[in-house]
Design an enzyme around this catalytic site. Structure first.
Site, PDB file in Angstrom:
ATOM      1  N   THR A  61       0.838  -1.204   0.000  1.00 46.95           N
ATOM      2  CA  THR A  61       0.000   0.000   0.000  1.00 46.95           C
ATOM      3  C   THR A  61       0.868   1.247   0.000  1.00 46.95           C
ATOM      4  O   THR A  61       1.961   1.242   0.548  1.00 46.95           O
ATOM      5  CB  THR A  61      -0.952   0.045   1.215  1.00 46.95           C
ATOM      6  OG1 THR A  61      -1.775   1.217   1.115  1.00 46.95           O
ATOM      7  CG2 THR A  61      -0.219   0.095   2.536  1.00 46.95           C
ATOM      8  N   ASN A  83      -0.823   4.029   0.932  1.00 46.59           N
ATOM      9  CA  ASN A  83      -1.733   4.875   1.711  1.00 46.59           C
ATOM     10  C   ASN A  83      -1.317   4.830   3.189  1.00 46.59           C
ATOM     11  O   ASN A  83      -1.478   3.819   3.861  1.00 46.59           O
ATOM     12  CB  ASN A  83      -3.167   4.353   1.511  1.00 46.59           C
ATOM     13  CG  ASN A  83      -4.198   5.183   2.253  1.00 46.59           C
ATOM     14  OD1 ASN A  83      -3.974   5.615   3.381  1.00 46.59           O
ATOM     15  ND2 ASN A  83      -5.341   5.391   1.623  1.00 46.59           N
ATOM     16  N   GLU A  84      -0.776   5.963   3.663  1.00 46.24           N
ATOM     17  CA  GLU A  84      -0.228   6.016   5.036  1.00 46.24           C
ATOM     18  C   GLU A  84      -1.314   5.808   6.093  1.00 46.24           C
ATOM     19  O   GLU A  84      -1.054   5.245   7.154  1.00 46.24           O
ATOM     20  CB  GLU A  84       0.461   7.370   5.277  1.00 46.24           C
ATOM     21  CG  GLU A  84       1.735   7.586   4.459  1.00 46.24           C
ATOM     22  CD  GLU A  84       2.851   6.619   4.854  1.00 46.24           C
ATOM     23  OE1 GLU A  84       2.948   6.260   6.031  1.00 46.24           O
ATOM     24  OE2 GLU A  84       3.622   6.217   3.953  1.00 46.24           O
ATOM     25  N   GLY A  85      -2.519   6.296   5.811  1.00 43.14           N
ATOM     26  CA  GLY A  85      -3.623   6.154   6.763  1.00 43.14           C
ATOM     27  C   GLY A  85      -3.954   4.686   6.991  1.00 43.14           C
ATOM     28  O   GLY A  85      -4.122   4.231   8.124  1.00 43.14           O
ATOM     29  N   GLU A 100      -1.505  -1.222 -11.772  1.00 43.71           N
ATOM     30  CA  GLU A 100      -2.741  -0.738 -12.387  1.00 43.71           C
ATOM     31  C   GLU A 100      -3.918  -1.501 -11.787  1.00 43.71           C
ATOM     32  O   GLU A 100      -4.047  -2.709 -11.979  1.00 43.71           O
ATOM     33  CB  GLU A 100      -2.687  -0.957 -13.905  1.00 43.71           C
ATOM     34  CG  GLU A 100      -3.658  -0.048 -14.622  1.00 43.71           C
ATOM     35  CD  GLU A 100      -3.858  -0.437 -16.079  1.00 43.71           C
ATOM     36  OE1 GLU A 100      -4.920  -0.102 -16.623  1.00 43.71           O
ATOM     37  OE2 GLU A 100      -2.951  -1.090 -16.646  1.00 43.71           O
ATOM     38  N   ASP A 120      -7.772  -3.591  -0.522  1.00 42.25           N
ATOM     39  CA  ASP A 120      -8.559  -2.773  -1.434  1.00 42.25           C
ATOM     40  C   ASP A 120      -9.873  -2.476  -0.726  1.00 42.25           C
ATOM     41  O   ASP A 120     -10.526  -3.368  -0.190  1.00 42.25           O
ATOM     42  CB  ASP A 120      -8.823  -3.465  -2.770  1.00 42.25           C
ATOM     43  CG  ASP A 120      -9.203  -2.421  -3.816  1.00 42.25           C
ATOM     44  OD1 ASP A 120      -8.366  -1.548  -4.130  1.00 42.25           O
ATOM     45  OD2 ASP A 120     -10.356  -2.433  -4.297  1.00 42.25           O
ATOM     46  N   LYS A 154     -11.999   2.926  16.177  1.00 44.99           N
ATOM     47  CA  LYS A 154     -12.296   2.659  14.758  1.00 44.99           C
ATOM     48  C   LYS A 154     -11.895   1.229  14.392  1.00 44.99           C
ATOM     49  O   LYS A 154     -12.677   0.494  13.781  1.00 44.99           O
ATOM     50  CB  LYS A 154     -11.574   3.674  13.857  1.00 44.99           C
ATOM     51  CG  LYS A 154     -11.885   3.460  12.380  1.00 44.99           C
ATOM     52  CD  LYS A 154     -11.156   4.402  11.453  1.00 44.99           C
ATOM     53  CE  LYS A 154     -11.306   3.930  10.005  1.00 44.99           C
ATOM     54  NZ  LYS A 154     -10.460   4.669   9.057  1.00 44.99           N
TER      55      LYS A 154
HETATM   56  P1  ITT Z   1      -3.341   1.633  -1.967  1.00 47.06           P
HETATM   57  O1  ITT Z   1      -4.026   1.094  -3.203  1.00 47.06           O
HETATM   58  O2  ITT Z   1      -1.933   2.053  -2.210  1.00 47.06           O
HETATM   59  O3  ITT Z   1      -3.489   0.724  -0.785  1.00 47.06           O
HETATM   60  P2  ITT Z   1      -5.454   3.632  -2.109  1.00 47.06           P
HETATM   61  O4  ITT Z   1      -5.816   4.780  -1.232  1.00 47.06           O
HETATM   62  O5  ITT Z   1      -5.329   3.890  -3.591  1.00 47.06           O
HETATM   63  O6  ITT Z   1      -4.095   2.995  -1.521  1.00 47.06           O
HETATM   64  P3  ITT Z   1      -7.763   1.915  -2.574  1.00 47.06           P
HETATM   65  O7  ITT Z   1      -7.587   1.856  -4.046  1.00 47.06           O
HETATM   66  O8  ITT Z   1      -8.099   0.653  -1.833  1.00 47.06           O
HETATM   67  O9  ITT Z   1      -6.464   2.454  -1.841  1.00 47.06           O
HETATM   68  O10 ITT Z   1      -8.840   3.028  -2.248  1.00 47.06           O
HETATM   69  C1  ITT Z   1      -9.470   3.049  -1.038  1.00 47.06           C
HETATM   70  C2  ITT Z   1     -10.111   4.407  -0.827  1.00 47.06           C
HETATM   71  O11 ITT Z   1     -11.351   4.216  -0.114  1.00 47.06           O
HETATM   72  C3  ITT Z   1      -9.237   5.281   0.074  1.00 47.06           C
HETATM   73  O12 ITT Z   1      -8.321   6.034  -0.689  1.00 47.06           O
HETATM   74  C4  ITT Z   1     -10.295   6.123   0.766  1.00 47.06           C
HETATM   75  O13 ITT Z   1     -10.722   7.147  -0.060  1.00 47.06           O
HETATM   76  C5  ITT Z   1     -11.471   5.150   0.915  1.00 47.06           C
HETATM   77  N1  ITT Z   1     -11.376   4.445   2.207  1.00 47.06           N
HETATM   78  C6  ITT Z   1     -11.090   3.127   2.405  1.00 47.06           C
HETATM   79  N2  ITT Z   1     -11.035   2.833   3.710  1.00 47.06           N
HETATM   80  C7  ITT Z   1     -11.291   3.988   4.367  1.00 47.06           C
HETATM   81  C8  ITT Z   1     -11.347   4.333   5.720  1.00 47.06           C
HETATM   82  O14 ITT Z   1     -11.093   3.450   6.674  1.00 47.06           O
HETATM   83  N3  ITT Z   1     -11.622   5.598   6.034  1.00 47.06           N
HETATM   84  C9  ITT Z   1     -11.853   6.520   5.084  1.00 47.06           C
HETATM   85  N4  ITT Z   1     -11.791   6.285   3.769  1.00 47.06           N
HETATM   86  C10 ITT Z   1     -11.515   5.014   3.397  1.00 47.06           C
END
Ligand code: ITT
Length: 199
Positions: free
Chosen positions: A8, A10-12, A41, A70, A176
């Site tokens: 991932t 995504n830091e969150g 992709e 995902d 959470k």
């Molecule tokens: P990676 O693919 O690199 O993991 P990404 O952010 O692109 O990161 P996704 O394609 O899985 O990941 O998109 C998930 C999106 O859904 C994320 O960017 C948020 O906008 C939303 N999301 C998922 N879980 C969430 C959460 O716990 N709280 C808030 N928004 C969330």
């Protein structure tokens, strides 16, 4: 020390994942921390497909266990949007303050009962022998009438949970994780990987 690479950027997500999966003897590192670069992709049409695509892309570059997440937000009134396109909704680089307001605007005038929504999370694991496992978790809630809270990431400020009558951005990470889609999917995955992690 068992090292799990999490595919991932995504830091969150990563912060939540570390709190749930790490324990003595098990460390979670991001692909960046593992020095792996992959241009992935996400062209699947389901959370399952995209989670496996991400985990496989990184697994191809290492012999270690790789996990991927995902996830997304499904809003019933919008026919399940943004769904698998949650990260790309209104543009990948658009700030969440804007994306959240856009969704609130699309729900203007809609009463609470019809604002139902859920977060969905699918975790995929690719084991060193190539075996693929997936787990899924969801959390039911509703889209609030205004953004609230500073915690979490993404759509958390507009996603409200009936358990607390507040947004998931107003919960602590522990609160959470105890309820969330990601918490549920990761705990199910942890159970499935128990044998591997103990080995
Ligand atoms: P990676 O693919 O690199 O993991 P990404 O952010 O692109 O990161 P996704 O394609 O899985 O990941 O998109 C998930 C999106 O859904 C994320 O960017 C948020 O906008 C939303 N999301 C998922 N879980 C969430 C959460 O716990 N709280 C808030 N928004 C969330």
């Amino acid at each position: 020390m068992k090292r799990i690479i999490f595919a991932t950027g995504n830091e969150g997500k990563l912060k939540e994942i570390k709190v749930i999966l790490e324990e003595p003897g098990v460390e979670v590192i991001s692909m960046k921390e593992a020095g792996i670069e992959a241009d992935i992709e996400e062209n699947g049409t389901t959370f399952e497909e995209n989670a496996v695509i991400k985990a496989r892309a990184v697994a191809a570059k290492t012999g270690k266990i790789v996990l991927a997440d995902d996830s997304g937000l499904e809003i019933d009134y919008l026919g399940g949007e943004p769904g698998v396109y949650s990260a790309r909704y209104a543009g990948e680089d658009t700030p969440y303050t804007v994306k959240n307001q856009l969704l609130l605007d699309r729900l203007a005038g809609v009463e609470k009962e019809r604002r139902t929504a859920r977060f969905v999370c699918v975790i995929a694991a690719v084991l060193p022998d190539g075996e693929v496992i997936t787990t899924r978790g969801t959390i039911e809630g509703y889209i609030g009438f205004a953004p609230a809270g500073e915690n979490g990431f993404g759509y958390d400020p507009i996603f409200y949970v009936p358990e607390y009558e507040c947004s998931t951005a107003q919960l602590s990470m522990e609160q959470k994780n105890a309820l969330s889609h990601r918490g549920k999917a990761l705990r199910a995955m942890k159970e499935k990987l128990q044998e591997y992690l103990e080995a």
